[in-house]
Design a protein around this motif. Structure first.
Motif, PDB file in Angstrom:
ATOM      1  N   VAL A  11       0.817  -1.209   0.000  1.00  0.00           N
ATOM      2  CA  VAL A  11       0.000   0.000   0.000  1.00  0.00           C
ATOM      3  C   VAL A  11       0.856   1.267   0.000  1.00  0.00           C
ATOM      4  N   SER A  12       1.873   1.300   0.853  1.00  0.00           N
ATOM      5  CA  SER A  12       2.680   2.517   0.942  1.00  0.00           C
ATOM      6  C   SER A  12       3.450   2.759  -0.350  1.00  0.00           C
ATOM      7  N   ASP A  13       3.884   1.682  -1.020  1.00  0.00           N
ATOM      8  CA  ASP A  13       4.587   1.841  -2.298  1.00  0.00           C
ATOM      9  C   ASP A  13       3.664   2.429  -3.357  1.00  0.00           C
ATOM     10  N   GLN A  14       2.451   1.928  -3.414  1.00  0.00           N
ATOM     11  CA  GLN A  14       1.499   2.421  -4.401  1.00  0.00           C
ATOM     12  C   GLN A  14       1.107   3.871  -4.112  1.00  0.00           C
ATOM     13  N   LEU A  15       0.946   4.172  -2.843  1.00  0.00           N
ATOM     14  CA  LEU A  15       0.585   5.540  -2.475  1.00  0.00           C
ATOM     15  C   LEU A  15       1.734   6.496  -2.789  1.00  0.00           C
ATOM     16  N   PHE A  16       2.956   6.066  -2.533  1.00  0.00           N
ATOM     17  CA  PHE A  16       4.122   6.868  -2.892  1.00  0.00           C
ATOM     18  C   PHE A  16       4.122   7.178  -4.389  1.00  0.00           C
ATOM     19  N   THR A  17       3.845   6.181  -5.215  1.00  0.00           N
ATOM     20  CA  THR A  17       3.838   6.368  -6.671  1.00  0.00           C
ATOM     21  C   THR A  17       2.776   7.382  -7.088  1.00  0.00           C
ATOM     22  N   LEU A  18       1.594   7.271  -6.517  1.00  0.00           N
ATOM     23  CA  LEU A  18       0.511   8.187  -6.863  1.00  0.00           C
ATOM     24  C   LEU A  18       0.840   9.623  -6.458  1.00  0.00           C
ATOM     25  N   LEU A  19       1.371   9.786  -5.260  1.00  0.00           N
ATOM     26  CA  LEU A  19       1.713  11.124  -4.786  1.00  0.00           C
ATOM     27  C   LEU A  19       2.912  11.684  -5.544  1.00  0.00           C
ATOM     28  N   ARG A  20       3.878  10.833  -5.828  1.00  0.00           N
ATOM     29  CA  ARG A  20       5.028  11.254  -6.633  1.00  0.00           C
ATOM     30  C   ARG A  20       4.575  11.799  -7.981  1.00  0.00           C
ATOM     31  N   ALA A  61      13.275  11.357  -1.240  1.00  0.00           N
ATOM     32  CA  ALA A  61      13.508  11.686  -2.646  1.00  0.00           C
ATOM     33  C   ALA A  61      13.613  13.187  -2.871  1.00  0.00           C
ATOM     34  N   ARG A  62      13.506  13.982  -1.818  1.00  0.00           N
ATOM     35  CA  ARG A  62      13.550  15.444  -1.873  1.00  0.00           C
ATOM     36  C   ARG A  62      12.431  16.019  -2.730  1.00  0.00           C
ATOM     37  N   LEU A  63      11.264  15.403  -2.593  1.00  0.00           N
ATOM     38  CA  LEU A  63      10.073  15.894  -3.273  1.00  0.00           C
ATOM     39  C   LEU A  63       9.200  16.708  -2.325  1.00  0.00           C
ATOM     40  N   VAL A  64       9.325  16.451  -1.030  1.00  0.00           N
ATOM     41  CA  VAL A  64       8.597  17.233  -0.025  1.00  0.00           C
ATOM     42  C   VAL A  64       9.537  17.543   1.127  1.00  0.00           C
ATOM     43  N   GLU A  65       9.146  18.530   1.904  1.00  0.00           N
ATOM     44  CA  GLU A  65       9.903  18.919   3.091  1.00  0.00           C
ATOM     45  C   GLU A  65       8.975  18.876   4.284  1.00  0.00           C
ATOM     46  N   VAL A  66       9.387  18.174   5.324  1.00  0.00           N
ATOM     47  CA  VAL A  66       8.581  18.064   6.541  1.00  0.00           C
ATOM     48  C   VAL A  66       9.198  18.964   7.601  1.00  0.00           C
ATOM     49  N   SER A  67       8.433  19.920   8.070  1.00  0.00           N
ATOM     50  CA  SER A  67       8.935  20.859   9.067  1.00  0.00           C
ATOM     51  C   SER A  67       8.865  20.240  10.449  1.00  0.00           C
ATOM     52  N   HIS A  68       9.503  20.900  11.410  1.00  0.00           N
ATOM     53  CA  HIS A  68       9.508  20.392  12.784  1.00  0.00           C
ATOM     54  C   HIS A  68       8.102  20.365  13.373  1.00  0.00           C
ATOM     55  N   ASP A  76      10.154  22.070  -5.123  1.00  0.00           N
ATOM     56  CA  ASP A  76      10.371  22.152  -6.565  1.00  0.00           C
ATOM     57  C   ASP A  76      11.422  21.095  -6.916  1.00  0.00           C
ATOM     58  N   TRP A  77      10.977  19.936  -7.396  1.00  0.00           N
ATOM     59  CA  TRP A  77      11.882  18.805  -7.605  1.00  0.00           C
ATOM     60  C   TRP A  77      12.998  19.115  -8.591  1.00  0.00           C
ATOM     61  N   ARG A  78      12.791  20.066  -9.502  1.00  0.00           N
ATOM     62  CA  ARG A  78      13.856  20.432 -10.445  1.00  0.00           C
ATOM     63  C   ARG A  78      15.048  21.075  -9.734  1.00  0.00           C
ATOM     64  N   ARG A  79      14.815  21.587  -8.534  1.00  0.00           N
ATOM     65  CA  ARG A  79      15.884  22.230  -7.771  1.00  0.00           C
ATOM     66  C   ARG A  79      16.398  21.362  -6.627  1.00  0.00           C
ATOM     67  N   THR A  80      15.636  20.375  -6.216  1.00  0.00           N
ATOM     68  CA  THR A  80      16.014  19.633  -5.009  1.00  0.00           C
ATOM     69  C   THR A  80      16.323  18.154  -5.231  1.00  0.00           C
ATOM     70  N   ALA A  81      15.716  17.523  -6.235  1.00  0.00           N
ATOM     71  CA  ALA A  81      15.876  16.075  -6.419  1.00  0.00           C
ATOM     72  C   ALA A  81      17.232  15.744  -7.035  1.00  0.00           C
ATOM     73  N   GLY A  82      17.649  14.495  -6.846  1.00  0.00           N
ATOM     74  CA  GLY A  82      18.924  14.041  -7.382  1.00  0.00           C
ATOM     75  C   GLY A  82      18.751  13.121  -8.578  1.00  0.00           C
ATOM     76  N   LEU A  83      19.882  12.595  -9.046  1.00  0.00           N
ATOM     77  CA  LEU A  83      19.879  11.740 -10.227  1.00  0.00           C
ATOM     78  C   LEU A  83      19.044  10.483 -10.028  1.00  0.00           C
ATOM     79  N   ASP A  84      18.907  10.049  -8.771  1.00  0.00           N
ATOM     80  CA  ASP A  84      18.123   8.842  -8.526  1.00  0.00           C
ATOM     81  C   ASP A  84      16.662   9.016  -8.955  1.00  0.00           C
ATOM     82  N   LEU A  85      16.178  10.262  -8.998  1.00  0.00           N
ATOM     83  CA  LEU A  85      14.804  10.483  -9.432  1.00  0.00           C
ATOM     84  C   LEU A  85      14.634  10.193 -10.914  1.00  0.00           C
TER      85      LEU A  85
END
Length: 241
Positions: A11-20, A61-68, A76-85
């Motif tokens: 479930v978490s893998d599928q949800l990750f894909t949808l949100l990604r 994956a540096r697609l979201v940021e979780v604050s304290h 903005d994934w174009r500025r934060t994500a890496g080659l693994d994306l």
């Protein structure tokens, strides 16, 4: 249009894909707050633990940021994500990329050319001999393209390792892990490069004689054979590289 509830397995893998995919396509815009955990759980009919796991992967994956304070913001994934994306990007539904496979092949040609230059400058006599020997073995491969592709990867690994550049080696590993490129470019579209036996043998000889400029030029010419001048046609999608 209402999305169908996702299947219960992984479930978490599928949800990750949808949100990604929502983030990559801009449905969830950069800078916007992420849909609340409770709302996501209700929308997809899953428990909140699955949502947390999916959001954790998005954060890695540096697609979201979780604050304290627990608030989650879309990056903005174009500025934060890496080659693994890149491995995931080509597979994302509705991804806005113009032709990621061409982009990766262009990067491969640039890195490969410089790796060949560095290999010619730095590799030991033993490594050079191994590269020449692998090129000679490459002559006996084929004409099956899958066989040539496997031999080509093994040969280029020797060259990249011989360059002594760890960053290049890690990038090489990422590309190979994605079936050479994130878009899994079919071997028939790389036939000109793979069947250029003479080009492989010539490049090996230039490396062995420590001809840095010659090795760089020969490697760029060889790898450029696989860089498409036009977007890869849909009928070629899903092949192996």
């Amino acid at each position: 249009m209402t999305e169908q509830p996702i299947r219960r397995e992984a479930v978490s893998d599928q949800l990750f894909t949808l949100l990604r995919d929502r983030i990559l396509t801009g449905t969830l815009a950069a800078g916007a707050p992420m849909t609340a955990e409770r709302e996501l759980a209700a929308e997809f009919g899953v428990n909140r633990h699955a949502v947390r796991e999916a959001v954790k992967r998005l954060q890695q994956a540096r697609l979201v940021e979780v604050s304290h304070g627990g608030r989650t913001r879309v990056l903005d994934w174009r500025r934060t994500a890496g080659l693994d994306l890149a491995v995931q990007l080509a597979r994302a539904t509705g991804s806005p990329t113009h032709d990621l496979r061409r982009d990766v092949l262009e990067m491969r040609a640039s890195i490969g050319a410089d790796a060949a230059r560095l290999c010619a400058a730095r590799c030991s006599r033993e490594t050079a001999s191994e590269i020449v020997g692998a090129a000679a073995g490459y002559v006996g491969c084929g004409p099956d393209l899958a066989e040539l592709a496997a031999a080509d990867v093994a040969w280029w690994r020797l060259v990249v390792e011989g360059s002594g550049n760890l960053a290049y080696l890690l990038a090489f590993n990422t590309l190979v892990d994605g079936s050479l490129t994130a878009g899994e470019v079919p071997t028939d579209l790389r036939a000109a490069e793979l069947l250029d036996i003479e080009g492989h043998v010539r490049l090996a000889a230039l490396i062995a004689t420590h001809d840095e400029d010659g090795a760089e030029a020969a490697a760029r010419a060889l790898l450029a054979r696989s860089v498409p001048t036009a977007p890869i046609a849909p009928e070629h999608e899903g092949g192996q590289a």
